[in-house]
Design a protein around this motif. Structure first.
Motif, mmCIF file in Angstrom:
data_model
loop_
_atom_site.group_PDB
_atom_site.id
_atom_site.type_symbol
_atom_site.label_atom_id
_atom_site.label_comp_id
_atom_site.label_asym_id
_atom_site.label_seq_id
_atom_site.Cartn_x
_atom_site.Cartn_y
_atom_site.Cartn_z
ATOM 1 N N SER A 140 0.837 -1.195 0.000
ATOM 2 C CA SER A 140 0.000 0.000 0.000
ATOM 3 C C SER A 140 0.880 1.256 0.000
ATOM 4 O O SER A 140 2.071 1.199 0.307
ATOM 5 N N LEU A 141 0.258 2.365 -0.339
ATOM 6 C CA LEU A 141 0.967 3.643 -0.382
ATOM 7 C C LEU A 141 1.517 4.053 0.993
ATOM 8 O O LEU A 141 2.662 4.514 1.081
ATOM 9 N N PRO A 142 0.758 3.881 2.076
ATOM 10 C CA PRO A 142 1.329 4.224 3.388
ATOM 11 C C PRO A 142 2.585 3.416 3.719
ATOM 12 O O PRO A 142 3.506 3.932 4.361
ATOM 13 N N GLU A 143 2.619 2.160 3.262
ATOM 14 C CA GLU A 143 3.820 1.360 3.500
ATOM 15 C C GLU A 143 5.010 1.928 2.723
ATOM 16 O O GLU A 143 6.140 1.909 3.212
ATOM 17 N N ALA B 82 5.550 15.160 7.617
ATOM 18 C CA ALA B 82 4.925 15.022 6.297
ATOM 19 C C ALA B 82 4.354 13.618 6.114
ATOM 20 O O ALA B 82 3.255 13.447 5.575
ATOM 21 N N VAL B 83 5.093 12.625 6.564
ATOM 22 C CA VAL B 83 4.608 11.252 6.450
ATOM 23 C C VAL B 83 3.381 11.041 7.339
ATOM 24 O O VAL B 83 2.396 10.436 6.903
ATOM 25 N N ARG B 84 3.453 11.581 8.540
ATOM 26 C CA ARG B 84 2.300 11.440 9.441
ATOM 27 C C ARG B 84 1.059 12.106 8.838
ATOM 28 O O ARG B 84 -0.043 11.556 8.903
ATOM 29 N N SER B 85 1.224 13.296 8.279
ATOM 30 C CA SER B 85 0.061 13.999 7.723
ATOM 31 C C SER B 85 -0.447 13.321 6.479
ATOM 32 O O SER B 85 -1.644 13.370 6.189
ATOM 33 N N THR C 283 14.652 15.814 9.447
ATOM 34 C CA THR C 283 14.077 14.562 9.955
ATOM 35 C C THR C 283 12.697 14.818 10.537
ATOM 36 O O THR C 283 11.753 14.071 10.271
ATOM 37 N N ASP C 284 12.573 15.897 11.313
ATOM 38 C CA ASP C 284 11.272 16.234 11.909
ATOM 39 C C ASP C 284 10.250 16.560 10.828
ATOM 40 O O ASP C 284 9.094 16.109 10.886
ATOM 41 N N LYS C 285 10.641 17.344 9.826
ATOM 42 C CA LYS C 285 9.719 17.714 8.753
ATOM 43 C C LYS C 285 9.295 16.502 7.940
ATOM 44 O O LYS C 285 8.130 16.372 7.550
ATOM 45 N N THR C 286 10.228 15.603 7.675
ATOM 46 C CA THR C 286 9.902 14.395 6.916
ATOM 47 C C THR C 286 8.932 13.517 7.696
ATOM 48 O O THR C 286 7.948 13.025 7.143
ATOM 49 N N ALA C 287 9.198 13.348 8.972
ATOM 50 C CA ALA C 287 8.312 12.532 9.801
ATOM 51 C C ALA C 287 6.918 13.162 9.865
ATOM 52 O O ALA C 287 5.901 12.453 9.769
#
Length: 159
Positions: A58-61, A153-156, A147-151
């Motif tokens: 899946s895309l989230p993975e 972005a992934v969470r959102s 790292t914080d921004k990437t995390a």
């Protein structure tokens, strides 16, 4: 003074500068080794990510795998960059020592060139060391921020 004595004197005078070049060569090798190790670790992380991407459903993975890769890359950079900066920052101090020795020989022959040169060299080394530390701090901040921004972005994206 005979030509043999002049040659021996010149050899002694050149030993300081030659030691500088030898020391700089060792520093360059140490920095290159850090970069090589960092590249090796990043290649391994990329290979692991590629393997995981083959198995995602899946895309989230996919986002999770990419986030792990970015995080591993930044952690590797964060681990190696301070060592590289430390090696680079210590180089001016070694150069100062070699040149201080050479300037000391000149001072023995008369003059206060050594004091002035040592002060100048010390000042340059302090500025270089300060700049290297500042660059290390800024890189560490950038790694943490990315790292914080990437995390985030992934969470959102996965919400």
């Amino acid at each position: 003074m005979t030509s043999e004595q002049q040659g021996a004197s010149q050899d002694r005078e050149m030993s300081g500068p030659m030691a500088v070049f030898a020391g700089m060569g060792r520093k360059a090798q140490a920095i290159a080794a850090e970069f090589a190790q960092m590249s090796h670790e990043n290649i391994e992380a990329g290979a692991k990510a590629a393997q995981k991407l083959r198995e995602v459903r899946s895309l989230p993975e996919v986002f999770d795998v990419q986030t792990e890769l970015v995080k591993a890359t930044f952690e590797t950079l964060g681990a190696h960059y301070p060592r590289i900066a430390e090696i680079a920052a210590s180089t001016p101090a070694e150069i100062i020592g070699s040149y201080r020795e050479a300037f000391g020989k000149m001072a023995e022959q008369g003059g206060s060139a050594m004091d002035k040169a040592a002060d100048t060299a010390r000042s340059m080394a302090e500025r270089t060391t300060s700049a290297a530390r500042h660059a290390t701090d800024k890189t560490t901040e950038a790694v943490r921020s990315a790292t914080d921004k990437t995390a985030e972005a992934v969470r959102s994206t996965t919400r």
